[in-house]
Write a protein that holds these residues in place. Structure first.
Motif, mmCIF file in Angstrom:
data_model
loop_
_atom_site.group_PDB
_atom_site.id
_atom_site.type_symbol
_atom_site.label_atom_id
_atom_site.label_comp_id
_atom_site.label_asym_id
_atom_site.label_seq_id
_atom_site.Cartn_x
_atom_site.Cartn_y
_atom_site.Cartn_z
ATOM 1 N N LEU A 25 0.689 -1.007 -0.083
ATOM 2 C CA LEU A 25 -0.019 -0.139 -0.019
ATOM 3 C C LEU A 25 0.842 1.222 -0.133
ATOM 4 O O LEU A 25 0.529 2.157 -0.783
ATOM 5 C CB LEU A 25 -0.810 0.029 1.173
ATOM 6 C CG LEU A 25 -2.078 -1.100 1.385
ATOM 7 C CD1 LEU A 25 -2.699 -0.831 2.539
ATOM 8 C CD2 LEU A 25 -3.009 -0.730 0.158
ATOM 9 N N ARG A 30 -0.940 4.203 -2.166
ATOM 10 C CA ARG A 30 -2.468 3.737 -2.233
ATOM 11 C C ARG A 30 -3.038 4.322 -0.539
ATOM 12 O O ARG A 30 -4.143 4.305 -0.486
ATOM 13 C CB ARG A 30 -2.693 2.633 -2.308
ATOM 14 C CG ARG A 30 -2.665 2.051 -3.829
ATOM 15 C CD ARG A 30 -2.770 0.861 -4.043
ATOM 16 N NE ARG A 30 -4.009 -0.112 -3.224
ATOM 17 C CZ ARG A 30 -4.108 -1.335 -3.459
ATOM 18 N NH1 ARG A 30 -3.400 -2.120 -3.755
ATOM 19 N NH2 ARG A 30 -4.921 -1.841 -2.560
ATOM 20 N N ILE A 31 -1.920 4.950 0.400
ATOM 21 C CA ILE A 31 -2.292 5.036 1.592
ATOM 22 C C ILE A 31 -1.343 6.305 2.016
ATOM 23 O O ILE A 31 -0.167 6.186 1.648
ATOM 24 C CB ILE A 31 -2.417 3.846 2.570
ATOM 25 C CG1 ILE A 31 -3.033 4.194 3.964
ATOM 26 C CG2 ILE A 31 -0.792 3.358 2.918
ATOM 27 C CD1 ILE A 31 -3.440 3.018 4.823
ATOM 28 N N THR A 32 -2.003 6.977 2.816
ATOM 29 C CA THR A 32 -0.775 8.093 3.230
ATOM 30 C C THR A 32 -0.136 7.650 4.403
ATOM 31 O O THR A 32 -0.594 6.918 5.383
ATOM 32 C CB THR A 32 -2.081 9.329 3.739
ATOM 33 O OG1 THR A 32 -2.694 9.789 2.543
ATOM 34 C CG2 THR A 32 -1.198 10.574 4.245
ATOM 35 N N VAL A 46 -5.686 7.530 9.567
ATOM 36 C CA VAL A 46 -5.506 7.312 8.092
ATOM 37 C C VAL A 46 -5.998 5.920 7.716
ATOM 38 O O VAL A 46 -6.577 5.618 6.967
ATOM 39 C CB VAL A 46 -4.131 7.486 7.574
ATOM 40 C CG1 VAL A 46 -3.778 6.935 6.250
ATOM 41 C CG2 VAL A 46 -3.813 8.967 7.736
ATOM 42 N N LEU A 47 -5.239 4.744 8.649
ATOM 43 C CA LEU A 47 -5.736 3.575 8.702
ATOM 44 C C LEU A 47 -7.432 3.362 8.852
ATOM 45 O O LEU A 47 -7.870 2.339 8.205
ATOM 46 C CB LEU A 47 -5.157 2.618 9.695
ATOM 47 C CG LEU A 47 -5.081 1.064 9.550
ATOM 48 C CD1 LEU A 47 -4.948 0.600 8.174
ATOM 49 C CD2 LEU A 47 -4.653 0.329 10.736
ATOM 50 N N TYR A 50 -8.963 4.276 5.600
ATOM 51 C CA TYR A 50 -8.682 3.362 4.742
ATOM 52 C C TYR A 50 -9.616 2.188 4.697
ATOM 53 O O TYR A 50 -10.328 1.896 3.729
ATOM 54 C CB TYR A 50 -7.341 2.952 4.698
ATOM 55 C CG TYR A 50 -7.126 1.949 3.638
ATOM 56 C CD1 TYR A 50 -6.655 2.126 2.512
ATOM 57 C CD2 TYR A 50 -6.964 0.503 3.769
ATOM 58 C CE1 TYR A 50 -6.411 1.300 1.289
ATOM 59 C CE2 TYR A 50 -6.748 -0.581 2.848
ATOM 60 C CZ TYR A 50 -6.392 -0.084 1.732
ATOM 61 O OH TYR A 50 -6.148 -1.066 0.694
ATOM 62 N N HIS A 54 -12.907 1.103 2.050
ATOM 63 C CA HIS A 54 -12.818 -0.253 1.430
ATOM 64 C C HIS A 54 -13.903 -1.053 2.335
ATOM 65 O O HIS A 54 -13.639 -2.301 1.993
ATOM 66 C CB HIS A 54 -11.351 -0.730 1.370
ATOM 67 C CG HIS A 54 -10.605 -0.012 0.602
ATOM 68 N ND1 HIS A 54 -9.817 1.370 1.021
ATOM 69 C CD2 HIS A 54 -10.111 0.226 -0.751
ATOM 70 C CE1 HIS A 54 -9.283 1.800 -0.096
ATOM 71 N NE2 HIS A 54 -9.389 1.028 -1.029
#
Length: 68
Positions: A25, A30-32, A46-47, A50, A54
Motif C-alpha cells: 500500500l 495507496r495510503i497516506t 488514516v488507517l 482506509y 474499502h
C-alpha cells in the motif's frame, strides 16, 4: 495529545494481514504515510479512513413478488 503513528507490523496486525500488504500500500502510494528517517509510519486515523473507504456494505435481500 498527538495522534498515534503505527508501524508496518502494527498496521498488518490491525488489518489481519502479513506485513507485505501494508508495505505494498505504501509502495503504490495507496495510503497516506509518514516517513521518519528510514521508518514508515501510518496514522491511526488514516488507517481507519482506509478501512472505511474499502468496507463493502451487505446486500439487502430483495423481496420476491408472489405470482398468482
Amino acid at each position: 495529545m498527538p495522534e498515534r503513528l503505527l508501524s508496518i507490523p502494527q498496521v498488518a496486525e490491525v488489518l489481519g494481514t502479513t506485513e507485505r500488504f501494508p508495505r505494498r500500500l505504501v509502495a503504490e502510494r495507496r495510503i497516506t504515510f509518514v516517513k521518519v528517517g528510514t521508518h514508515v509510519r501510518i496514522a491511526e486515523s488514516v488507517l481507519a479512513a482506509y478501512i472505511d473507504a474499502h468496507t463493502i456494505p451487505p446486500v439487502q435481500p430483495r423481496r420476491r413478488r408472489r405470482r398468482n
